[in-house]
Design a protein around this motif. Structure first.
Motif, PDB file in Angstrom:
ATOM      1  N   UNK A 131      33.012  86.389  29.512  1.00  0.00           N
ATOM      2  CA  UNK A 131      31.526  85.210  30.402  1.00  0.00           C
ATOM      3  C   UNK A 131      31.661  83.782  30.649  1.00  0.00           C
ATOM      4  N   UNK A 132      30.435  84.019  31.932  1.00  0.00           N
ATOM      5  CA  UNK A 132      30.613  82.926  32.704  1.00  0.00           C
ATOM      6  C   UNK A 132      30.456  81.432  32.614  1.00  0.00           C
ATOM      7  N   UNK A 133      30.561  80.542  32.279  1.00  0.00           N
ATOM      8  CA  UNK A 133      30.302  78.981  32.612  1.00  0.00           C
ATOM      9  C   UNK A 133      28.869  78.560  32.417  1.00  0.00           C
ATOM     10  N   UNK A 134      28.168  77.882  32.415  1.00  0.00           N
ATOM     11  CA  UNK A 134      27.285  77.735  32.536  1.00  0.00           C
ATOM     12  C   UNK A 134      27.519  76.469  33.692  1.00  0.00           C
ATOM     13  N   UNK A 135      26.956  75.726  34.381  1.00  0.00           N
ATOM     14  CA  UNK A 135      26.665  75.610  35.210  1.00  0.00           C
ATOM     15  C   UNK A 135      26.103  74.207  35.275  1.00  0.00           C
ATOM     16  N   UNK A 136      26.613  73.432  35.139  1.00  0.00           N
ATOM     17  CA  UNK A 136      25.477  71.559  34.999  1.00  0.00           C
ATOM     18  C   UNK A 136      24.617  71.329  36.395  1.00  0.00           C
TER      19      UNK A 136
ATOM     20  N   UNK B 185      21.350  85.689  30.873  1.00  0.00           N
ATOM     21  CA  UNK B 185      22.321  86.102  32.470  1.00  0.00           C
ATOM     22  C   UNK B 185      22.074  85.638  33.895  1.00  0.00           C
ATOM     23  N   UNK B 186      21.993  84.467  33.412  1.00  0.00           N
ATOM     24  CA  UNK B 186      21.163  83.330  34.779  1.00  0.00           C
ATOM     25  C   UNK B 186      22.396  82.481  35.360  1.00  0.00           C
ATOM     26  N   UNK B 187      24.461  82.865  34.825  1.00  0.00           N
ATOM     27  CA  UNK B 187      25.095  81.927  35.251  1.00  0.00           C
ATOM     28  C   UNK B 187      25.603  82.685  36.224  1.00  0.00           C
ATOM     29  N   UNK B 188      25.547  83.451  35.844  1.00  0.00           N
ATOM     30  CA  UNK B 188      25.770  84.845  36.937  1.00  0.00           C
ATOM     31  C   UNK B 188      25.382  84.423  38.285  1.00  0.00           C
ATOM     32  N   UNK B 189      24.166  84.748  38.497  1.00  0.00           N
ATOM     33  CA  UNK B 189      23.872  83.927  40.003  1.00  0.00           C
ATOM     34  C   UNK B 189      23.323  82.911  40.407  1.00  0.00           C
ATOM     35  N   UNK B 190      24.234  82.059  39.632  1.00  0.00           N
ATOM     36  CA  UNK B 190      25.045  80.996  40.396  1.00  0.00           C
ATOM     37  C   UNK B 190      26.245  81.233  40.368  1.00  0.00           C
ATOM     38  N   UNK B 191      27.089  81.753  40.003  1.00  0.00           N
ATOM     39  CA  UNK B 191      28.528  81.684  40.117  1.00  0.00           C
ATOM     40  C   UNK B 191      28.679  82.573  41.637  1.00  0.00           C
ATOM     41  N   UNK B 192      27.340  83.995  41.746  1.00  0.00           N
ATOM     42  CA  UNK B 192      27.685  84.874  42.519  1.00  0.00           C
ATOM     43  C   UNK B 192      26.762  84.454  43.812  1.00  0.00           C
ATOM     44  N   UNK B 193      26.416  83.422  44.375  1.00  0.00           N
ATOM     45  CA  UNK B 193      24.969  84.081  45.351  1.00  0.00           C
ATOM     46  C   UNK B 193      24.690  84.635  45.687  1.00  0.00           C
ATOM     47  N   UNK B 194      25.824  85.299  46.288  1.00  0.00           N
ATOM     48  CA  UNK B 194      25.552  86.610  47.563  1.00  0.00           C
ATOM     49  C   UNK B 194      24.739  87.654  46.281  1.00  0.00           C
ATOM     50  N   UNK B 195      24.432  87.586  45.236  1.00  0.00           N
ATOM     51  CA  UNK B 195      24.020  88.342  43.755  1.00  0.00           C
ATOM     52  C   UNK B 195      22.586  87.097  43.725  1.00  0.00           C
ATOM     53  N   UNK B 196      23.320  86.322  43.491  1.00  0.00           N
ATOM     54  CA  UNK B 196      22.147  85.676  42.959  1.00  0.00           C
ATOM     55  C   UNK B 196      20.450  85.293  43.264  1.00  0.00           C
ATOM     56  N   UNK B 197      21.042  84.581  45.210  1.00  0.00           N
ATOM     57  CA  UNK B 197      20.136  84.513  45.936  1.00  0.00           C
ATOM     58  C   UNK B 197      18.775  85.931  45.873  1.00  0.00           C
ATOM     59  N   UNK B 198      19.573  86.738  46.631  1.00  0.00           N
ATOM     60  CA  UNK B 198      18.279  87.851  46.405  1.00  0.00           C
ATOM     61  C   UNK B 198      17.906  88.585  44.884  1.00  0.00           C
TER      62      UNK B 198
END
Length: 81
Positions: free
Chosen positions: A2-7, A45-58
């Motif tokens: 599980x990816x941790x939320x990013x403040x 599911x949203x922390x993954x978008x920030x941990x991996x911006x190459x996925x999160x931005x698209x």
């Protein structure tokens, strides 16, 4: 894993923009559903978008498109029970 939320205050300006856009879309479409913790970090599911911006931005672009243009026929929305 599980990816941790990013403040949000720890994010780069580009990722902070992604965070804020997701937050605004969630608030607009989900209303009462809380997908943000007490620190303002995105949950679910949203922390993954920030941990991996190459996925999160698209993915943000895809979410925006769904929010703006996706509709269901009224027959699909009615529940049979």
């Amino acid at each position: 894993m599980r990816l941790q939320p990013l403040p949000p205050e720890n994010l780069t300006p580009e990722l902070r923009f992604v965070h804020d856009e997701i937050s605004n879309l969630i608030t607009k479409s989900q209303g009462q559903a809380s997908m943000i913790n007490d620190e303002g970090a995105l949950l679910g599911p949203f922390p993954a978008m920030l941990h991996f911006p190459q996925f999160g931005i698209p993915a943000l672009s895809f979410i925006r498109t769904l929010d703006s243009y996706a509709t269901l026929d009224k027959k699909c929305v009615k529940l049979p029970f």
